[in-house]
Design a protein around this motif. Sequence first.
Motif, short mmCIF file in Angstrom:
data_model
loop_
_atom_site.label_atom_id
_atom_site.label_comp_id
_atom_site.label_asym_id
_atom_site.label_seq_id
_atom_site.Cartn_x
_atom_site.Cartn_y
_atom_site.Cartn_z
N SER A 16 0.86 -1.17 0.00
CA SER A 16 0.00 0.00 0.00
C SER A 16 0.90 1.23 0.00
CB SER A 16 -0.90 -0.01 1.24
OG SER A 16 -1.76 1.10 1.24
N TYR A 17 0.63 2.16 -0.93
CA TYR A 17 1.48 3.35 -1.05
C TYR A 17 0.67 4.54 -1.55
CZ TYR A 17 1.62 2.40 -6.09
OH TYR A 17 1.28 2.19 -7.40
N LEU A 18 1.24 5.72 -1.42
CA LEU A 18 0.62 6.94 -1.92
C LEU A 18 1.18 7.24 -3.31
CD1 LEU A 18 0.82 9.20 1.25
CD2 LEU A 18 -1.17 7.98 0.39
N ASN A 19 0.27 7.49 -4.28
CA ASN A 19 0.75 7.85 -5.61
C ASN A 19 1.06 9.35 -5.66
OD1 ASN A 19 -1.68 9.18 -5.96
ND2 ASN A 19 -2.45 7.82 -7.55
N ASP A 20 1.35 9.87 -6.85
CA ASP A 20 1.75 11.27 -7.00
C ASP A 20 0.67 12.27 -6.61
OD1 ASP A 20 4.21 10.44 -7.90
OD2 ASP A 20 3.68 10.59 -10.02
N THR A 21 -0.60 11.86 -6.67
CA THR A 21 -1.69 12.77 -6.30
C THR A 21 -2.14 12.59 -4.86
OG1 THR A 21 -3.41 11.23 -7.05
CG2 THR A 21 -2.54 12.79 -8.69
N GLY A 22 -1.46 11.71 -4.12
CA GLY A 22 -1.81 11.47 -2.72
C GLY A 22 -2.86 10.40 -2.52
N GLU A 23 -3.30 9.75 -3.59
CA GLU A 23 -4.28 8.67 -3.51
C GLU A 23 -3.59 7.39 -3.03
OE1 GLU A 23 -7.26 6.19 -6.51
OE2 GLU A 23 -5.92 7.70 -7.32
N THR A 24 -4.27 6.64 -2.17
CA THR A 24 -3.73 5.38 -1.68
C THR A 24 -3.96 4.29 -2.71
OG1 THR A 24 -4.13 6.00 0.62
CG2 THR A 24 -3.86 3.66 0.17
N ILE A 25 -2.89 3.61 -3.09
CA ILE A 25 -2.94 2.47 -3.99
C ILE A 25 -2.58 1.24 -3.18
CG2 ILE A 25 -2.00 1.43 -6.10
CD1 ILE A 25 -3.46 4.10 -6.58
N SER A 26 -3.43 0.23 -3.22
CA SER A 26 -3.20 -1.00 -2.47
C SER A 26 -3.45 -2.20 -3.36
CB SER A 26 -4.13 -1.09 -1.26
OG SER A 26 -3.90 -0.04 -0.37
N GLY A 27 -2.65 -3.23 -3.19
CA GLY A 27 -2.86 -4.44 -3.96
C GLY A 27 -1.69 -5.38 -3.82
N TYR A 28 -1.73 -6.45 -4.60
CA TYR A 28 -0.66 -7.44 -4.60
C TYR A 28 0.20 -7.20 -5.83
CZ TYR A 28 -2.78 -9.82 -0.72
OH TYR A 28 -3.27 -10.13 0.52
N PHE A 29 1.50 -7.04 -5.60
CA PHE A 29 2.44 -6.74 -6.66
C PHE A 29 3.66 -7.64 -6.52
CE2 PHE A 29 0.28 -2.84 -5.35
CZ PHE A 29 -0.26 -2.41 -6.54
N GLU A 30 4.33 -7.89 -7.64
CA GLU A 30 5.58 -8.63 -7.60
C GLU A 30 6.67 -7.68 -7.13
OE1 GLU A 30 8.83 -10.78 -10.47
OE2 GLU A 30 6.77 -10.63 -11.17
N ILE A 31 7.28 -8.00 -6.00
CA ILE A 31 8.35 -7.17 -5.47
C ILE A 31 9.66 -7.59 -6.12
CG2 ILE A 31 9.64 -6.53 -3.41
CD1 ILE A 31 7.05 -6.85 -1.83
N VAL A 32 10.32 -6.63 -6.75
CA VAL A 32 11.57 -6.88 -7.43
C VAL A 32 12.75 -6.57 -6.50
CG1 VAL A 32 13.01 -6.22 -9.40
CG2 VAL A 32 10.52 -6.38 -9.66
N GLU A 33 12.63 -5.49 -5.73
CA GLU A 33 13.72 -5.08 -4.84
C GLU A 33 13.16 -4.22 -3.71
OE1 GLU A 33 17.87 -2.50 -5.11
OE2 GLU A 33 16.78 -2.98 -6.93
#
Length: 67
Positions: A16-33
């Motif tokens: 879960s993270y904040l995008n450039d506009t301050g919106e919260t984005i949450s989900g399952y992602f492949e973590i590379v690093e």
Amino acid sequence: MKNNRTLGIGREEFLSYLNDTGETISGYFEIVEINDTYVKIKTRGNLIIIPMHRVLKIKLKEKENGN
């Protein structure tokens, strides 16, 4: 930081993270690093680098054998 074996690198994990506009984005992602500065994820063929100060939560599952 812990080593890559315990961080779930290459597996889909919850982020879960904040995008450039301050919106919260949450989900399952492949973590590379993951490091102290950023998290690099892969989404539908794109690589996204998220500064650590914009990350709200990372949930990493333990490996199935308990390691």
